[in-house]
Design a protein around this motif. Structure first.
Motif, short mmCIF file in Angstrom:
data_model
loop_
_atom_site.label_atom_id
_atom_site.label_comp_id
_atom_site.label_asym_id
_atom_site.label_seq_id
_atom_site.Cartn_x
_atom_site.Cartn_y
_atom_site.Cartn_z
N GLU A 1 -5.79 32.75 45.22
CA GLU A 1 -3.58 32.77 45.51
C GLU A 1 -3.61 34.99 46.48
O GLU A 1 -2.42 34.88 46.79
CB GLU A 1 -2.98 32.79 45.40
N ARG B 1 -4.65 36.41 49.38
CA ARG B 1 -4.25 35.48 50.51
C ARG B 1 -2.47 36.73 50.52
O ARG B 1 -2.05 36.60 51.16
CB ARG B 1 -3.93 34.64 50.51
N ASP C 1 -1.63 39.33 52.84
CA ASP C 1 -2.54 39.09 54.26
C ASP C 1 -0.88 38.82 54.56
O ASP C 1 -0.09 37.51 54.53
CB ASP C 1 -3.59 37.90 54.28
N TYR D 1 -0.35 35.15 56.02
CA TYR D 1 -0.78 34.56 55.23
C TYR D 1 0.76 33.69 54.67
O TYR D 1 1.51 34.79 54.52
CB TYR D 1 -1.57 34.31 54.16
N ASP E 1 2.64 30.43 52.42
CA ASP E 1 1.99 28.53 52.01
C ASP E 1 2.76 27.59 52.92
O ASP E 1 2.43 26.32 52.47
CB ASP E 1 2.62 29.19 50.03
#
Lengths: 128, 162
Positions: free
Chosen positions: B25, B28, B31, B34, B36
């Motif tokens: 996580e 990510r 990024d 990205y 959730d």
């Protein structure tokens, strides 16, 4: 300035005469302060609202900072809610436009036409 | 949050006691594409960290993010004040006032430290103490006073370290 002095200034300020504009209810100013907003100058916009409202002695204002409203291409975005006016989201609100909004929208109850954002992102803003 | 500044650099450390992230996580989170998907369904948001990383890389600074699942996250960004392309600090008192006025019922502590030719000094403020002194952090007057308050703290800091 100490916390005690801060508290004293707050109490003194609350006792001072309020100039209430736009009815009894507070005027709500909601500023998008996501990364997109801040990158586009939302901090300066918020500061400009604080300065201009103070200079006009308008006191009954609540200022809320919110995250990204989904209008990243039109940041800084600002929503104004007050009695006697529809809820309006303005886009591309730089400090000068913030001052225009105080003069025109809040004091004269006239929209700042060029900055009215009339196509909200449907996936975020619920229709009333 | 700790803001530590000397003539060479400005270091921002933000630590929370939130949900934390595991290693995958954490990667990510850096990024920009990205998300959730919990807070904003079908949308991808999250430019903040990538922007900080990009800025520190471009200007010979330093960035680190560490996290423990269930415990919290720490972000450290050091900006090189000597680099030509480092963005200006902006108006710190207004920024700190706005930061403290952010809505919610969370606690936030800011430690601001400045080291100048005359030595080092710092001040520390807690959101709960400011809220207690002002009653509310969302109205115009409290935002104005917060800015004044941080402005006076900054002036004092510059004075004793110059």
């Amino acid at each position: 300035m100490t916390l005690q002095e801060l508290r004293a200034m707050r109490e003194a300020g609350q006792k001072a005469m309020d100039r209430r504009v736009g009815g009894d209810k507070s005027i709500e100013i909601i500023v998008g302060m996501g990364t997109c907003g801040i990158a586009a100058g939302a901090k300066e916009t918020l500061d400009a609202f604080v300065n201009e409202l103070n200079s006009k002695d308008i006191r009954n204002v609540v200022i809320k900072q919110v995250g990204c409203m989904g209008f990243c291409h039109s940041e800084p975005t600002v929503e104004i809610r007050m009695d006697g006016m529809p809820d309006i989201i303005y886009g591309n609100v730089d400090p000068e436009t913030a001052r225009k909004i105080v003069h025109s929208h809040i004091l004269e109850k006239k929209l700042v036409d060029k900055h009215v954002f009339d196509r909200p992102s449907k996936d975020i803003v619920k229709e009333k | 949050m700790v803001l530590d500044q000397d003539e060479q650099s400005f270091t921002m450390t933000v630590t929370d006691n939130g949900k934390g992230m595991d290693e995958a996580e954490l990667v990510r989170a850096q990024d920009p594409f990205y998300t959730d998907g919990v807070k904003h369904r079908h949308r991808k948001v999250g430019l903040g960290l990538p922007f900080v990383i990009q800025t520190t890389r471009m200007t010979d600074g330093w960035f680190q993010i560490t996290s423990r699942k269930g415990e919290g996250t720490t972000v450290i960004a050091r900006f090189n004040l000597q680099h030509w392309d480092t963005p200006p600090l902006g108006e710190l008192p207004a920024t700190l006032g706005q930061l403290m006025a952010l809505g919610g019922d969370h606690e936030a502590t800011v430690v601001r430290r400045l080291t100048g030719p005359g030595g080092s000094s710092s001040y520390e403020d807690k959101r709960s103490e400011l809220l207690e002194a002002l009653g509310s952090l969302e109205d115009l007057q409290s935002l104005t006073l917060l800015r004044e308050y941080f402005r006076s703290q900054e002036l004092e800091l510059v004075e004793v370290t110059k």
